[in-house]
Write an enzyme that holds these catalytic residues in place. Sequence first.
Site, mmCIF file in Angstrom:
data_model
loop_
_atom_site.group_PDB
_atom_site.id
_atom_site.type_symbol
_atom_site.label_atom_id
_atom_site.label_comp_id
_atom_site.label_asym_id
_atom_site.label_seq_id
_atom_site.Cartn_x
_atom_site.Cartn_y
_atom_site.Cartn_z
ATOM 1 N N LYS A 41 0.836 -1.202 0.000
ATOM 2 C CA LYS A 41 0.000 0.000 0.000
ATOM 3 C C LYS A 41 0.869 1.249 0.000
ATOM 4 O O LYS A 41 0.591 2.216 -0.721
ATOM 5 C CB LYS A 41 -0.933 -0.005 1.207
ATOM 6 C CG LYS A 41 -1.901 1.188 1.263
ATOM 7 C CD LYS A 41 -3.034 0.924 2.232
ATOM 8 C CE LYS A 41 -2.620 1.024 3.671
ATOM 9 N NZ LYS A 41 -2.575 2.426 4.151
ATOM 10 N N ASP B 186 3.114 0.169 12.114
ATOM 11 C CA ASP B 186 2.030 -0.680 11.623
ATOM 12 C C ASP B 186 2.130 -2.117 12.112
ATOM 13 O O ASP B 186 1.185 -2.897 11.956
ATOM 14 C CB ASP B 186 1.993 -0.647 10.095
ATOM 15 C CG ASP B 186 1.432 0.659 9.548
ATOM 16 O OD1 ASP B 186 0.828 1.423 10.333
ATOM 17 O OD2 ASP B 186 1.598 0.915 8.341
#
Length: 467
Positions: free
Chosen positions: A20, A342
Amino acid sequence: MDVHVTRSELRGTARAPPSKSYTHRALLAAGYSGGATVESPLISADTRATARAVNAFGGSVAPAGAAGSESTTEGDSDGDLGDADALAVDGFAGRPGVPDDVIDCANSGTTMRLVTAAAALADGVTVLTGDGSLRSRPQGPLLDALGDLGARAESTRANGRAPLVVGGPLAGGEVAIPGDVSSQYVTALLMAGAVTDEGIEVDLTTALKSAPYVDITLELLADFGVEATPVDEAGDPLDGAAGAAGFSVPGGQTYEPAGGSYAVPGDFSSISYLLGAGAVAAEPGETVRIEGARPSAQGDAAIVEIVEEMGAAVDWDREAGEIAVERAALSGVTVDVGDTPDLLPTIAALGAVADGETRIENCEHVRYKETDRVSAMAEELERLGAETTEEEDVLTVHGSESDLRGATVDGRADHRIVMALAVAALAAEGTTTIRGAEHVDVSFPGFFETVADLGMAVEHENAQGRQ
C-alpha cells in the site's frame, strides 16, 4: 460486515498483496510525471483515494490497455480500476490543476498528507476532506510547514485537522518540521519539492520516527529519476533516513521512471498477518508459505526477525521472495516500534498467544492512526481474555496470564485491528466474532478469502445473514 472465526489449523501457500505504501507513492509520482505505468499495484479503498486525487489534479488513472485509457474526474469517482494488474497514469507533469470539486481522501491519511503538499503547487485553492476518522487526525505540522514556505494552508476548524484549504503556487525554500508525529509530512514535502522552482530543504526539529517509510520514499523517488538526500547535522549526505537531521530535494526535476513503468513490491505489513497466522496456527508438521516477499526498503520486514525471536521457525528465501513458517510455542519479546508502527497490532496479537510478557515500546505515535491502535488492541485483546497494561508510550501484553477464548470484538473501522484480531482468534477457544471486517479492503482486499484458503474456519455475516 461481521466475520466469525473459529479456532483452526492452517497449511498451504498464500500470496501477499502489493504494498500500500509503495502504491500510494507510485500513483502520485506517476501523476507528477508526464505519464507512466504502475505495475502490480494494490487496488484498495485507500489507494483509490490517491487515484481520485491524481484525477482531480488533471491526470487520469485507468487499467493499462483499457479502451480509452482515461478515468473520469467527475465528482467522487476514480474510474473502474477493478483488479487490474497494471494502471496507466496520464500525469499532470508536475503542475497540478485546481480541482473542480473537493478531494475526498476517505479514510486514507497517506493520501491526505501527500496530496496536501501536491495541492500547494496548484495556482489556486484546493479543499481536502475525509471521513470522520481522518478528520480527527493531525495535519497541523504539515500545514505550518507549507505556510512557512509561502503557500496558503489552513484547517477550516482551526484545529490542524481536515477539512483543509490549500492554495499555491509553492516555489520552495527552507522549512523546519517535527519528525516524531508522522514521517508522511517529510514524504509529502520531498515529493512536491522536486517539481518546485527552488527545491525544498527540510530541517527536522525532533528525531525522525518511522524512518523506513521515508526510505521507501527515497527509493521510489530514485526509481522515478528524482534526487532527494537525507543529511546529518553538518549538512553531509547520509545513506538512509535513520538518524537524519534533515533532507534536501533540488527543484526543477522531472519524474520519469526507467522504461516508463514502475513495479510495486509485496507488502510486509500485510505479510505480518499471514506470518503471524502461520506461527500460531500452522498444522503440526506443515508450513504456511507466503509468496511476494522480496526485499525492499520496507521497515515492516522486521516482522520476520520478530517472529523468529519469539520462537517460530521461519525460512525466508529472499531471492525467490518466499517465506515459510511453522507453528511454534511462542515466547514474549520486547520490541521498539518507533520505525515500524504498523506492526504493533500484529505483535500485540502474537503476544497474547505467547508465554511471558511482550512489551511494545516507543508506540505513542501509533495512537494517531485510523484509530488509537494502542488502546484498541489492549481493549479488544482483553475481550478475548488477554491481560494487558497500557502506558502512553508502551503496551505490554501478559501472555502467561492470558487465556484466549472466543468473544465479540470490534475492529474499530481499522483494517490492521481487524486482521490482527483474526490472528488472535485462530488461537482462541471457540468462535470469535469480529465486527467491521469489511475494513480489510483498505490494504488487503480478500484477506479473509486468503486465510480461508489456508484453512481458517471463517463465516461472513451481513444484513442477509451468515455466508
